[in-house]
Design a protein around this motif. Structure first.
Motif, PDB file in Angstrom:
ATOM      1  N   LEU A   1      51.791  40.628  -9.020  1.00 27.30           N
ATOM      2  CA  LEU A   1      52.751  40.753  -9.779  1.00 27.30           C
ATOM      3  C   LEU A   1      54.158  40.811  -8.918  1.00 27.30           C
ATOM      4  CD1 LEU A   1      51.434  44.004 -11.887  1.00 27.30           C
ATOM      5  CD2 LEU A   1      51.459  41.601 -12.486  1.00 27.30           C
TER       6      LEU A   1
ATOM      7  N   ASP B   1      56.400  42.785  -8.616  1.00 27.40           N
ATOM      8  CA  ASP B   1      56.861  44.133  -7.897  1.00 27.40           C
ATOM      9  C   ASP B   1      56.141  43.954  -6.479  1.00 27.40           C
ATOM     10  OD1 ASP B   1      54.195  45.027  -8.525  1.00 27.40           O
ATOM     11  OD2 ASP B   1      54.779  46.598  -9.691  1.00 27.40           O
TER      12      ASP B   1
ATOM     13  N   VAL C   1      49.175  44.062  -6.238  1.00 27.17           N
ATOM     14  CA  VAL C   1      47.981  43.406  -6.671  1.00 27.17           C
ATOM     15  C   VAL C   1      47.321  44.385  -7.633  1.00 27.17           C
ATOM     16  CG1 VAL C   1      45.884  42.297  -6.119  1.00 27.17           C
ATOM     17  CG2 VAL C   1      47.898  41.940  -4.708  1.00 27.17           C
ATOM     18  N   ALA C   2      46.934  44.136  -8.936  1.00 28.38           N
ATOM     19  CA  ALA C   2      46.458  45.022  -9.766  1.00 28.38           C
ATOM     20  C   ALA C   2      44.869  44.380 -10.318  1.00 28.38           C
ATOM     21  CB  ALA C   2      47.427  45.236 -10.822  1.00 28.38           C
ATOM     22  N   HIS C   3      44.121  45.307 -10.743  1.00 27.52           N
ATOM     23  CA  HIS C   3      42.830  44.599 -11.320  1.00 27.52           C
ATOM     24  C   HIS C   3      42.911  45.409 -12.795  1.00 27.52           C
ATOM     25  CE1 HIS C   3      42.338  45.194  -6.855  1.00 27.52           C
ATOM     26  NE2 HIS C   3      41.424  44.006  -7.237  1.00 27.52           N
ATOM     27  N   ALA C   4      42.092  44.774 -13.632  1.00 29.75           N
ATOM     28  CA  ALA C   4      42.016  45.124 -14.780  1.00 29.75           C
ATOM     29  C   ALA C   4      40.454  44.880 -15.218  1.00 29.75           C
ATOM     30  CB  ALA C   4      42.862  45.010 -15.920  1.00 29.75           C
TER      31      ALA C   4
ATOM     32  N   LEU D   1      43.896  44.077 -19.703  1.00 27.40           N
ATOM     33  CA  LEU D   1      45.046  43.166 -19.275  1.00 27.40           C
ATOM     34  C   LEU D   1      44.584  41.844 -19.036  1.00 27.40           C
ATOM     35  CD1 LEU D   1      46.941  45.286 -16.444  1.00 27.40           C
ATOM     36  CD2 LEU D   1      47.045  45.267 -19.121  1.00 27.40           C
TER      37      LEU D   1
ATOM     38  N   SER E   1      49.065  33.774 -21.199  1.00 25.53           N
ATOM     39  CA  SER E   1      50.444  34.230 -20.914  1.00 25.53           C
ATOM     40  C   SER E   1      51.192  33.246 -20.240  1.00 25.53           C
ATOM     41  CB  SER E   1      50.221  35.697 -20.154  1.00 25.53           C
ATOM     42  OG  SER E   1      49.866  35.356 -18.841  1.00 25.53           O
TER      43      SER E   1
ATOM     44  N   THR F   1      53.540  34.010 -17.078  1.00 26.63           N
ATOM     45  CA  THR F   1      55.190  34.541 -17.428  1.00 26.63           C
ATOM     46  C   THR F   1      55.003  36.075 -17.051  1.00 26.63           C
ATOM     47  OG1 THR F   1      54.686  35.145 -19.534  1.00 26.63           O
ATOM     48  CG2 THR F   1      55.605  33.132 -19.080  1.00 26.63           C
ATOM     49  N   LEU F   2      53.746  36.627 -16.683  1.00 29.11           N
ATOM     50  CA  LEU F   2      53.686  37.984 -16.333  1.00 29.11           C
ATOM     51  C   LEU F   2      53.492  38.278 -14.865  1.00 29.11           C
ATOM     52  CD1 LEU F   2      51.589  39.497 -19.301  1.00 29.11           C
ATOM     53  CD2 LEU F   2      54.255  39.497 -19.129  1.00 29.11           C
TER      54      LEU F   2
ATOM     55  N   VAL G   1      56.926  43.725 -23.299  1.00 29.60           N
ATOM     56  CA  VAL G   1      55.790  43.417 -22.282  1.00 29.60           C
ATOM     57  C   VAL G   1      56.563  42.882 -20.869  1.00 29.60           C
ATOM     58  CG1 VAL G   1      53.778  42.503 -21.864  1.00 29.60           C
ATOM     59  CG2 VAL G   1      54.262  43.563 -24.104  1.00 29.60           C
ATOM     60  N   LYS G   2      57.241  41.691 -21.239  1.00 30.35           N
ATOM     61  CA  LYS G   2      57.647  40.844 -20.281  1.00 30.35           C
ATOM     62  C   LYS G   2      58.734  41.647 -19.295  1.00 30.35           C
ATOM     63  CE  LYS G   2      59.273  37.078 -17.958  1.00 30.35           C
ATOM     64  NZ  LYS G   2      58.659  36.254 -17.233  1.00 30.35           N
ATOM     65  N   ALA G   3      59.280  42.548 -19.869  1.00 24.37           N
ATOM     66  CA  ALA G   3      60.500  43.502 -18.928  1.00 24.37           C
ATOM     67  C   ALA G   3      59.723  44.300 -18.114  1.00 24.37           C
ATOM     68  CB  ALA G   3      61.368  44.100 -19.901  1.00 24.37           C
ATOM     69  N   ARG G   4      58.635  44.951 -18.460  1.00 27.67           N
ATOM     70  CA  ARG G   4      57.825  46.066 -17.661  1.00 27.67           C
ATOM     71  C   ARG G   4      57.100  45.051 -16.770  1.00 27.67           C
ATOM     72  NH1 ARG G   4      59.214  51.095 -18.345  1.00 27.67           N
ATOM     73  NH2 ARG G   4      60.199  51.234 -20.342  1.00 27.67           N
ATOM     74  N   PHE G   5      56.487  43.955 -16.947  1.00 26.11           N
ATOM     75  CA  PHE G   5      55.566  43.369 -15.829  1.00 26.11           C
ATOM     76  C   PHE G   5      56.380  42.422 -14.802  1.00 26.11           C
ATOM     77  CE2 PHE G   5      52.055  44.683 -18.944  1.00 26.11           C
ATOM     78  CZ  PHE G   5      51.219  44.897 -18.072  1.00 26.11           C
TER      79      PHE G   5
END
Lengths: 497, 390
Positions: free
Chosen positions: B138, B140, B143-146, B159, B166, B169-170, B371-375
């Protein structure tokens, strides 16, 4: 902070009682008779299917239409009151546990089938319609594959929230593979249409994000589902083995050989004993494992595969094979399987069920670990599972309240064994309140932070089913814009991540 | 419009964390990043020329192939074609068969990010239905897992589905766990031809509602001639194809069994892509609109391939002046409304002069922007190419 510590704030930190003004507004929306506030009425809704958890809502409202749901949610939003949506209340993870003093929105009055469109293989229903009613509405030519054991009572809205599975999902998929459209109400009262009868609506796959979000992203008021033609033939058999390991080997060989059974379910000795006492289907009670295998599809394909499956079972040491001779016999076999949970009452006074998932090949080692834990705690564990997809339902048997804590601890260690084997803490029951403490076993802080990004996009104030799924309460920052402290954070009740 | 290639910086991070750090650095300096696989799908709004290209060429490992569990963990740069060779050796497949683009270069990450699929979708679903878990980088810097790598799992938010389709774009899809399937032991195809769109739709409908277990159910329409194609895979594929042929005959089309069926299906896949200067319109329709879609394609001077039971079709418009393409596309959309008609391949002019996504300004779009604004609050990842200019 250490993720395995208990949360610093109780998840159900009670807001103040509902104001008379809010109650009056709810009554204006749903009618006086459909807003419950009497203690006796509220008690009915204290728990869902997981009775270990209880909380008393401030009011239960029963809206009858999408517009009423929207207006109820808007009233809660204006008052800043959290709410929980509830279908049939048959969930097993406490996902529909009320927020104390919050509003519980029960969807049991929204039971209309809105449209059956068989040419396009779609059905549009309100959320309170039961899972079984969907298949009935599109039968006898079509059916709706996801079939949780509670299907006679459980509602489609609840299925959407939990992404429900069932015995047939290894071949056919889960709720998320069948929802093509939703009308949802967000916590701020906005009504959003996602998808429709068509697949591949442009934009983010918010349907995929919403299904299985356990009521934390909003509330659905209309659900469009894909249905499929009924299979031409169904052939069902039960193979009996000395050990669960042999049965597990047979499962692996069947699946890797290219046969995808409609269902493949395993019961261990303890489960067979209990279920046999309850149903009397004539399963031998001295075997180590029973494997129920159901092939469905076109007649020629079923018949061609059936002999293969029998041969594989025999090769892996099956000591007996029973082939369902007719529909009554098939129903009896399935009744034995579906009675497994309820039948436990015959061999123990209480049980605690888990819902872990493991890679199928890890079955022998995880079962051995469960046996070891069972010995260590001196408690019996019965195992029944969806063998095709590795979804275990170990039932920790115990007697009396005194053993409850130990049973829960043992169940927790089984979940840990599943995660250690590369699996999951829950395959179909959901995280709810019951499993959120295991979330840090599976997900690290950045993962949880990403989950929260999604949650904050849908519900920045955290009013929809708060206290579920996430292991610790979290707040949403403003995006974009300058940082502002949330009132709870300012008061030291919660911290920001 | 394109800048000379040498003015665009290119980076190929070797780990998810490197990718996240790169995205974060770009977010801090407000540099737009174009995330792409092998670049076989230039879809959506053209967007601004980015300052940095993030490539997945250093993320090409098959991290795990768990044969017994029928799962694989893959880095995004793995070429789908090469993966298929590896899985075939074990008698398995990833049931995704979109067209693979020039030199068969389409990557796992690109196919998932674009939610592309082929005829196998009839039985096995789209990328969203086969992705078990994701690792994402991401902007920010995290590194995230889902999800996970087991085929059944409801822990946490899905996710993996959010990131499927997507278009980068995220954030970057840095790793995926996928469900695999056994390769069918044998395959057989039945076809039915007719010059009447309504008969074609009826015949396809008969098979879609039959209890035969189809691996693929396609249609095509070109030069005033239509064909239904039904493919079976399994132990008794030939018997099922024979049964399908009988059903097709009865439905009034010229039915046949096809021995060497691979070229037919290769052509179906290839027809999801445009010739240079032409356009592809993907119709997210209903099966009951099939005849209308065939007619719309013909009136526009184009051709159509589609997944008959799913209602998804691809209308190919031949090369024409960009202005004419815009007009043709608008006409197709008018006939098939409200079914979304998304423009995929098309000259940049076309993708600038109409909304390629055919997405209204509605509450769903508002939610997507949230959603875009958060990610990706700084709009660092693939800005201005997606629905609503996301």
């Amino acid at each position: 902070m250490n993720q395995s510590q208990p949360p610093t704030v109780p998840a159900d930190a009670a807001p103040p009682p509902l104001t008379p003004a809010l109650l009056a507004r709810l009554q204006a929306v749903c009618g006086h008779d459909h807003v419950y506030t009497d203690a006796d009425q509220l008690r009915t809704y204290e728990s869902d299917g997981l009775l270990q958890y209880r909380a008393t809502p401030g009011a239960v409202v029963l809206p009858a239409s999408a517009a009423e749901v929207r207006d109820v949610v808007r009233a809660c939003s204006d008052a800043g009151i959290p709410w929980v949506a509830r279908g049939a209340g048959s969930g097993l993870s406490g996902g529909a546990l009320p927020v104390a003093q919050g509003v519980l929105i029960a969807l049991t009055r929204m039971r209309a089938v809105l449209e059956v469109d068989l040419p396009n293989q779609r059905i549009v229903v309100q959320p309170g319609v039961t899972n079984t009613e969907v298949s009935l509405a599109v039968g006898p030519t079509h059916f709706y594959p996801p079939d949780p054991s509670s299907q006679i009572v459980c509602s489609i809205g609840g299925n959407v929230a939990e992404n429900s599975g069932g015995a047939h999902c290894f071949k056919y998929g889960f709720t998320t593979n069948y929802v093509t459209g939703l009308e949802i109400v967000l916590a701020d009262g906005a009504v959003v249409t996602l998808g429709g009868k068509e697949l591949d609506h442009p934009g983010y796959d918010l349907l995929g994000a919403f299904v299985g979000s356990e009521g934390t992203l909003g509330i659905c008021t209309s659900v469009t589902l894909r249905v499929i033609p009924v299979p031409e033939a169904i052939k069902t058999m039960v193979a009996f083995f000395d050990t669960t390991a042999q049965a597990g080997e047979a499962v692996s060989e069947i699946v890797s050989g290219g046969v995808i059974p409609g269902a493949i379910e395993m019961m261990d000795n303890l489960t067979i004993q209990a279920a046999e006492q309850a149903v009397g289907a004539g399963f031998p009670t001295d075997v180590g494992a029973a494997l129920i295998i159901e092939l469905d599809g076109s007649r020629v394909e079923c018949e061609a595969c059936f002999d293969d499956v029998v041969a594989i079972c025999e090769r892996n040491g099956a000591i007996g094979i029973r082939i369902a001779e007719d529909e009554a016999d098939r129903a009896l076999i399935w009744r034995t399987r579906k009675a497994a949970f309820a039948a436990m009452g015959r061999i123990a006074s209480n049980y605690y069920v888990q819902d872990g998932v493991i890679p199928r090949t890890k079955l022998p080692e995880v079962l051995a670990r469960i046996e070891q834990l069972s010995d260590e705690y001196g408690m019996r564990v019965a195992n029944v599972f969806h063998a095709g997809d590795g979804n275990l339902h170990p039932l920790v048997l115990y007697d009396g309240e005194a053993e409850a804590a130990g049973a829960e601890e043992l169940a927790g260690r089984i979940v840990e064994a599943c995660v250690d084997a590369g699996g999951s803490i829950t395959g179909e029951h959901g995280v709810g309140v019951d499993k959120k403490r295991y979330m840090p076993r599976m997900f690290e802080e950045p993962d949880l932070a990403a989950f929260q990004m999604l949650r904050c996009a849908f519900d920045p104030r955290g009013l929809a089913n708060p206290g579920k799924v996430m292991p610790t309460p979290r707040l949403c920052g403003e995006v974009p814009g300058p940082y502002r402290r949330h009132p709870l954070e300012r008061d030291g009740v919660a911290e920001r991540f | 419009m394109a800048h000379p290639a040498n003015t665009i910086r290119s980076e190929a991070p070797a780990t998810a964390l490197d990718a996240a750090e790169l995205l974060h650095a770009c977010a801090l300096e407000r540099t737009a990043v174009r995330i792409a696989g092998s670049g076989t799908k230039a879809w959506g709004y053209p967007g601004a020329e980015p300052a940095l290209r993030l490539q997945t060429t250093a993320l090409q490992a098959i991290v795990e192939h768990n044969e017994g569990d029928l799962t694989a963990v893959l880095q995004p740069g793995v070429a789908l074609g090469e993966l298929d060779d590896v899985l075939a050796a074990a008698g398995q497949m990833l049931a995704l068969d979109p067209p693979l683009g020039a030199q068969d270069k389409a990557t796992v990450g690109g196919v998932i990010a674009a939610a592309d699929s082929g005829p196998l979708r009839h039985r096995y679903g789209a990328p969203r239905d086969l992705v078990l878990g994701v690792t994402v980088a991401l902007s920010d810097g995290t590194v995230a897992h889902a999800g996970g790598k087991v085929i059944k799992n409801v822990a946490g938010y899905d996710l993996a589905k959010l990131f499927s389709g997507s278009f980068g774009t995220l954030g970057l899809i840095a790793e995926v766990a996928m469900r695999l399937h056994p390769r069918p032991r044998s395959q057989a195809t039945a076809t039915g031809t007719t010059d009447d769109p309504a008969t074609l739709a009826t015949a396809a409908g008969v098979l879609a509602h039959s209890s035969l277990e189809l691996q693929s159910l396609d249609v095509r329409w070109r030069s005033s001639l239509g064909m239904v194609l039904a493919r079976f895979g399994g132990v008794a594929a030939g018997d099922q194809a024979a049964a399908a042929r009988r059903l097709l005959s009865r439905a009034g089309v010229q039915a046949a069994a096809v021995e060497d069926d691979e070229p037919l299906w290769e052509a179906q896949r290839a027809a999801q892509r445009s010739a240079e200067g032409g356009a592809i319109v993907r119709v997210s329709g209903r099966p009951s609109q099939l005849a209308d879609a065939c007619v719309a394609a013909q009136v526009a001077g184009g051709s159509l391939v589609g997944r008959a039971a799913l209602g998804v079709s691809w209308i190919a418009l031949p090369a024409a002046a960009p202005g004419e393409l815009v007009t043709s596309i608008a006409r197709v959309r008018k006939v098939l409304a409200p079914s979304p008609c998304v423009v995929l391949d098309a000259p940049a002019y076309v993708r600038t002069h109409l909304d390629p996504w055919d997405h209204p300004e509605d509450a769903a779009l508002v939610l997507m922007r949230r959603v875009k604004a958060r990610f990706d609050p700084t709009a660092t990842c693939n800005p201005a190419i997606f629905v609503g200019g996301i």
